[in-house]
Design an enzyme around this catalytic site. Structure first.
Site, short mmCIF file in Angstrom:
data_model
loop_
_atom_site.label_atom_id
_atom_site.label_comp_id
_atom_site.label_asym_id
_atom_site.label_seq_id
_atom_site.Cartn_x
_atom_site.Cartn_y
_atom_site.Cartn_z
N CYS A 279 0.82 -1.22 0.00
CA CYS A 279 0.00 0.00 0.00
C CYS A 279 0.85 1.26 0.00
O CYS A 279 2.04 1.24 0.30
CB CYS A 279 -0.87 0.06 1.26
SG CYS A 279 -2.03 -1.29 1.47
N CYS B 218 -2.86 4.99 2.77
CA CYS B 218 -3.99 4.06 2.65
C CYS B 218 -4.79 3.97 3.95
O CYS B 218 -4.23 3.91 5.04
CB CYS B 218 -3.49 2.66 2.26
SG CYS B 218 -4.86 1.53 1.86
N CYS C 81 -2.63 -2.96 -3.47
CA CYS C 81 -3.91 -2.76 -2.78
C CYS C 81 -4.94 -2.19 -3.75
O CYS C 81 -4.63 -1.29 -4.53
CB CYS C 81 -3.70 -1.79 -1.61
SG CYS C 81 -5.20 -1.25 -0.78
N CYS D 48 -5.96 1.75 -2.40
CA CYS D 48 -5.10 2.93 -2.60
C CYS D 48 -4.32 2.90 -3.91
O CYS D 48 -3.65 3.86 -4.25
CB CYS D 48 -4.14 3.11 -1.42
SG CYS D 48 -2.83 1.84 -1.31
#
Length: 198
Positions: free
Chosen positions: A38, A42, A69, A72
């Site tokens: 991430c 995030c 992810c 994000c």
């Protein structure tokens, strides 16, 4: 100015816990238990520190076996990614493409991958309208175009743009323009004004 090389794990961990967007693009964090990496900003649940690894770029994280992810989007080549803006953009596009269909809020929310409540709230915060009101505006703009460029009567126009009844079309049109469909056509023909539709 933040230095890309001399970040201690403690600084990066604090940036991760506080979702500090000023570190986005400077490092990424990956979570062993989920296999996902991430951006520091995030809003996902904060992982346990012992399960986290840090990377200076997304490629290193992917090469280490981590997936980006979906919230994000650290794989996108942009400094700042606003998932809510993407949600609004996707919703607008869906409504513009499917305005003739009688999509419920539940169906729209399901197609963009969030709950009805979340979509309604975020969409209204970002646009000033609920998805239903936005759909109505799209339909009315299409109706205006048809009234000015075709010989279809008001009933035909209403059905063509997705309304199931004449009264619901009439009410929506009047709510948005202050005129009935026939008044709008007569007024525009009388004045022969070419106004640009939104």
């Amino acid at each position: 100015m933040k230095n890309q090389i001399n970040h201690s794990k403690e600084i990066m961990w604090q940036a991760t816990v506080s979702c500090d967007s000023s570190y986005d693009g400077i490092f990424f964090y990956a979570v062993r238990t989920t296999g996902i990496f991430c951006r520091p900003s995030c809003r996902s649940k904060v992982p346990n520190c012992e399960n986290v690894s840090f990377f200076l770029n997304g490629n290193d994280a992917q090469n280490a076996g981590y997936r980006p992810c979906k919230r994000c989007r650290p794989d996108l080549n942009m400094k700042i990614y606003d998932p809510l803006e993407s949600l609004v953009k996707d919703t607008k596009q869906l409504i513009k493409n499917k305005y003739v269909q009688n999509l419920s809020l539940h169906e729209i929310a399901s197609r963009v991958g969030v709950s009805r409540f979340h979509l309604n709230r975020i969409f209204k915060e970002r646009t000033g309208y609920t998805p239903r009101v936005y759909l109505e505006k799209i339909r009315v703009n299409e109706a205006k175009e048809l009234l000015l460029t075709t010989n279809l009567n008001s009933t035909e126009v209403g059905y063509r743009i997705g309304y199931q009844s004449v009264s619901s079309f009439y009410n929506a049109f009047k709510r948005n323009t202050g005129l009935s469909p026939s008044q709008f056509r007569a007024y525009r023909n009388l004045n022969n004004v070419n106004q640009e539709l939104d």
